[in-house]
Design a protein around this motif. Structure first.
Motif, PDB file in Angstrom:
ATOM      1  N   MET A 201       0.779  -0.990   0.034  1.00 57.28           N
ATOM      2  CA  MET A 201      -0.017  -0.161  -0.054  1.00 57.28           C
ATOM      3  C   MET A 201       1.029   1.268   0.017  1.00 57.28           C
ATOM      4  SD  MET A 201      -2.941   0.636  -0.068  1.00 57.28           S
ATOM      5  CE  MET A 201      -4.372   1.439   0.381  1.00 57.28           C
ATOM      6  N   LYS A 202       1.921   1.168   0.653  1.00 58.35           N
ATOM      7  CA  LYS A 202       3.115   2.469   0.849  1.00 58.35           C
ATOM      8  C   LYS A 202       3.362   2.615  -0.502  1.00 58.35           C
ATOM      9  CE  LYS A 202       7.466   3.648   2.818  1.00 58.35           C
ATOM     10  NZ  LYS A 202       8.160   2.967   3.699  1.00 58.35           N
TER      11      LYS A 202
ATOM     12  N   ALA B 148       2.197   1.908  -3.633  1.00 57.81           N
ATOM     13  CA  ALA B 148       1.092   2.610  -4.610  1.00 57.81           C
ATOM     14  C   ALA B 148       0.865   4.028  -3.842  1.00 57.81           C
ATOM     15  CB  ALA B 148      -0.144   1.877  -4.386  1.00 57.81           C
ATOM     16  N   PHE B 149       0.775   4.309  -2.738  1.00 56.16           N
ATOM     17  CA  PHE B 149       0.572   5.810  -2.280  1.00 56.16           C
ATOM     18  C   PHE B 149       1.736   6.705  -2.732  1.00 56.16           C
ATOM     19  CE2 PHE B 149       1.522   9.008   0.895  1.00 56.16           C
ATOM     20  CZ  PHE B 149       0.304   9.769   0.695  1.00 56.16           C
TER      21      PHE B 149
END
Length: 88
Positions: A1-2, A4-5
């Motif tokens: 997730m990190k 992609a962010f």
């Protein structure tokens, strides 16, 4: 997730920065090559050619750099070394 962010954050910042650099380069081009300003040709050249190209290159570059940095940070997680006096 990190990952992609950070890639999305790099994309947004790259687009804004690239568009700004594109406008600057377009204005420099107009001054250097004495581009005609008849019926707004110079403005159209800057805002329909240089700005979108700068935004495209900046967005791709920003997303790639931030994504790679996040991926490498995730990949190379360094374990904390314990000092001899610590228990662990």
């Amino acid at each position: 997730m990190k990952i992609a962010f950070l890639a999305m954050a790099g994309l947004v910042m790259g687009v804004v920065g690239g568009a700004t650099v594109g406008i600057g380069l377009g204005l420099a081009w107009i001054e250097l090559f004495s581009t005609s300003e008849f019926e707004g040709y110079a403005g159209m050249l800057v805002f329909f050619t240089f700005m979108p190209l700068g935004a495209l290159i900046g967005g791709l570059g920003g997303a790639t750099l931030f994504g790679m940095a996040a991926f490498r940070d995730h990949e190379v997680a360094i374990a904390r070394r314990h000092m001899p006096h610590e228990r662990g």
